[in-house]
Design a protein around this motif. Structure first.
Motif, mmCIF file in Angstrom:
data_model
loop_
_atom_site.group_PDB
_atom_site.id
_atom_site.type_symbol
_atom_site.label_atom_id
_atom_site.label_comp_id
_atom_site.label_asym_id
_atom_site.label_seq_id
_atom_site.Cartn_x
_atom_site.Cartn_y
_atom_site.Cartn_z
ATOM 1 N N UNK A 5 0.851 -1.187 0.000
ATOM 2 C CA UNK A 5 0.000 0.000 0.000
ATOM 3 C C UNK A 5 0.887 1.237 0.000
ATOM 4 N N UNK A 6 0.275 2.397 -0.304
ATOM 5 C CA UNK A 6 0.986 3.680 -0.329
ATOM 6 C C UNK A 6 0.198 4.674 0.505
ATOM 7 N N UNK A 7 0.914 5.402 1.373
ATOM 8 C CA UNK A 7 0.303 6.406 2.236
ATOM 9 C C UNK A 7 0.603 7.789 1.676
ATOM 10 N N UNK A 8 -0.412 8.619 1.600
ATOM 11 C CA UNK A 8 -0.240 10.011 1.182
ATOM 12 C C UNK A 8 0.024 10.842 2.432
ATOM 13 N N UNK A 9 1.231 11.460 2.517
ATOM 14 C CA UNK A 9 1.633 12.218 3.703
ATOM 15 C C UNK A 9 2.069 13.613 3.287
ATOM 16 N N UNK A 10 1.143 14.534 3.027
ATOM 17 C CA UNK A 10 1.511 15.883 2.553
ATOM 18 C C UNK A 10 2.324 16.668 3.579
ATOM 19 N N UNK A 11 2.044 16.482 4.869
ATOM 20 C CA UNK A 11 2.822 17.206 5.885
ATOM 21 C C UNK A 11 4.291 16.810 5.826
ATOM 22 N N UNK A 12 4.535 15.526 5.650
ATOM 23 C CA UNK A 12 5.906 15.056 5.566
ATOM 24 C C UNK A 12 6.579 15.571 4.299
ATOM 25 N N UNK A 13 5.827 15.649 3.218
ATOM 26 C CA UNK A 13 6.398 16.173 1.973
ATOM 27 C C UNK A 13 6.837 17.627 2.145
ATOM 28 N N UNK A 14 6.046 18.398 2.885
ATOM 29 C CA UNK A 14 6.407 19.790 3.115
ATOM 30 C C UNK A 14 7.624 19.908 4.030
ATOM 31 N N UNK A 15 7.716 19.012 5.010
ATOM 32 C CA UNK A 15 8.899 19.027 5.877
ATOM 33 C C UNK A 15 10.162 18.725 5.085
ATOM 34 N N UNK A 16 10.056 17.811 4.142
ATOM 35 C CA UNK A 16 11.212 17.464 3.321
ATOM 36 C C UNK A 16 11.605 18.634 2.432
ATOM 37 N N UNK A 17 10.623 19.298 1.853
ATOM 38 C CA UNK A 17 10.920 20.441 0.991
ATOM 39 C C UNK A 17 11.581 21.566 1.790
ATOM 40 N N UNK A 18 11.085 21.817 3.019
ATOM 41 C CA UNK A 18 11.675 22.868 3.856
ATOM 42 C C UNK A 18 13.095 22.510 4.249
ATOM 43 N N UNK A 19 13.329 21.248 4.571
ATOM 44 C CA UNK A 19 14.667 20.818 4.965
ATOM 45 C C UNK A 19 15.637 20.937 3.800
ATOM 46 N N UNK A 20 15.195 20.627 2.626
ATOM 47 C CA UNK A 20 16.075 20.767 1.466
ATOM 48 C C UNK A 20 16.381 22.233 1.186
ATOM 49 N N UNK A 21 15.401 23.127 1.403
ATOM 50 C CA UNK A 21 15.648 24.553 1.231
ATOM 51 C C UNK A 21 16.655 25.073 2.242
ATOM 52 N N UNK A 22 16.499 24.636 3.511
ATOM 53 C CA UNK A 22 17.459 25.055 4.541
ATOM 54 C C UNK A 22 18.857 24.556 4.208
ATOM 55 N N UNK A 23 18.945 23.371 3.665
ATOM 56 C CA UNK A 23 20.251 22.823 3.304
ATOM 57 C C UNK A 23 20.873 23.638 2.178
ATOM 58 N N UNK A 24 20.075 24.012 1.211
ATOM 59 C CA UNK A 24 20.620 24.802 0.105
ATOM 60 C C UNK A 24 21.137 26.148 0.597
ATOM 61 N N UNK A 25 20.397 26.765 1.532
ATOM 62 C CA UNK A 25 20.833 28.035 2.089
ATOM 63 C C UNK A 25 22.122 27.856 2.885
ATOM 64 N N UNK A 26 22.199 26.819 3.662
ATOM 65 C CA UNK A 26 23.399 26.575 4.465
ATOM 66 C C UNK A 26 24.598 26.307 3.570
ATOM 67 N N UNK A 27 24.385 25.591 2.478
ATOM 68 C CA UNK A 27 25.490 25.321 1.569
ATOM 69 C C UNK A 27 25.988 26.618 0.920
#
Length: 391
Positions: free
Chosen positions: A110-132
């Motif tokens: 089965x597959x679970x739709x987790x939009x909150x988790x998707x947004x957390x991942x996007x925010x974390x990737x943005x923070x990483x890009x800024x830190x880099x």
């Protein structure tokens, strides 16, 4: 005219004597006949009473050196079983397998739709890009200040501060990279996968259902590996002490009468239930292909033949007393002897006697309650053998 008088005739003396003698003789005959009849009847009653005072008994058929076997109820479980829960919150997006479907390790269930988790991942990737980006700038700045320090235009303190800022920015990048990897790993659990090859035995969710992460949430699937079986049996204390890992046993299923399957002892708990005095034993067996999880079975443990001094007799031959168990045997002169015995294993309809009997003893089956040592008994004739039809 006068009436003539009638004078009665008196019997003669002789007649009276004859009549008296005849009556006396007749009375003597009647009395003697009664006495004789009573004596004959008393003799017959005495003979009948004497005959029936001697009980007629049947002899039991003891068995020596018989192999021991005990059957116990068991519960069949799959070799592996897993209840699958979600690791992420969300909604069920889809499921691809249902109960009874065979699956292999890693297959998507089965597959679970987790939009909150998707947004957390996007925010974390943005923070990483800024830190880099900050780290790259800090690296350039530290390099320039280091070059200026060679000319003596700047103080060494400033150069060290710029180098420290660069390392701090590097640490921030490393931390954010780890955060992104963690969220990415958690996002992978949006896909519910089979942990091993097996069969889906339960599906407890559907599309659109609210999914809560962790074991406090709802169980989604259950997968079982039924290629091999585990059989759990509660074994009595007397038998548990004799079992060893690797020992062979057999089991039967009620839906397959007459078919005997093989199993072997795989594990022994070595802990007795204080209430039932039984020990949990696990056996393993190959699945013939049609045995399901939770099935009932009857497990039989075989033991070597009993010791030479153990005699197996019917349970009906036992005399149960407060002082212990005993049996009645027919001794010399067909006199009963009540003998104390020591019992071994109880099979329900039969029991092993380990002391107090010899194979040559004539054992009374179902002895009368009033039977005592020294009482005369009569052994019943054996029942005639049945002849086969047409013989």
């Amino acid at each position: 005219m006068s009436t003539p008088s009638i004078t009665p005739k008196t019997p003669s003396r002789r007649f009276l004597l004859i009549a008296g003698a005849t009556g006396t003789a007749l009375a003597i005959v009647i009395a003697a006949s009664g006495l004789i009849t009573r004596a004959v009847s008393a003799s017959a009653n005495a003979q009948w009473s004497g005959s029936n005072a001697v009980p007629t008994v049947n002899l039991a058929k003891p068995q020596v050196g018989q192999a021991s076997a005990i059957s116990l109820p068991g519960t069949i479980q799959p070799f592996q079983k897993a209840q699958l829960y979600a690791r992420v919150d969300g909604y069920l997006k889809s499921w691809s397998v249902d109960i009874g479907a065979p699956v292999h390790a890693g297959q998507t269930l089965a597959v679970v739709d987790a939009p909150d988790l998707d947004q957390q991942l996007a925010a974390a990737r943005g923070d990483l890009a800024m830190a880099q980006a900050n780290y790259r700038l800090a690296t350039l700045t530290a390099t320039r200040w280091s070059d200026l320090s060679q000319t003596g235009a700047v103080a060494q303190q400033v150069v060290d501060e710029k180098a420290g800022d660069r390392e701090a920015k590097r640490a921030v990048v490393s931390a954010l990279q780890a955060k992104v990897r963690g969220i990415e790993a958690l996002s992978a659990y949006k896909r519910i996968a089979a942990p091993f090859d097996g069969i889906v035995t339960a599906r407890k969710t559907d599309i659109g259902a609210l999914i809560t992460a962790g074991s406090n949430g709802q169980e989604l699937f259950e997968v079982a590996d039924l290629r091999k079986l585990r059989i759990y049996v509660q074994v009595p204390q007397t038998l548990a002490a004799k079992l060893k890992v690797g020992q062979q046993a057999t089991f039967t299923l009620p839906e397959q009468p007459g078919q005997t399957l093989k199993a072997s002892v795989a594990a022994i708990s070595h802990a007795l239930d204080p209430a039932a005095r039984t020990m949990l034993v696990q056996l393993q067996a190959a699945n013939p292909g049609n045995v399901g999880a939770g099935a009932y079975c009857q497990v039989t443990f075989d033991e070597p033949a009993a010791a030479s001094n153990a005699i197996r007799i019917p349970a009906t031959a036992l005399i149960v007393r407060n002082a212990g168990s005993a049996v009645a045997i027919v001794g010399p002169g067909n006199k009963a002897v009540i003998r104390d015995v020591k019992l071994g294993r109880d099979y329900g309809d039969a029991v092993d006697v380990v002391a107090g009997l010899s194979p040559s003893d004539r054992i009374v089956d179902t002895p009368p309650e009033t039977l005592r040592t020294g009482d005369a008994v009569r052994i019943a004739a054996p029942a005639p053998a049945k002849t086969k039809a047409g013989a």
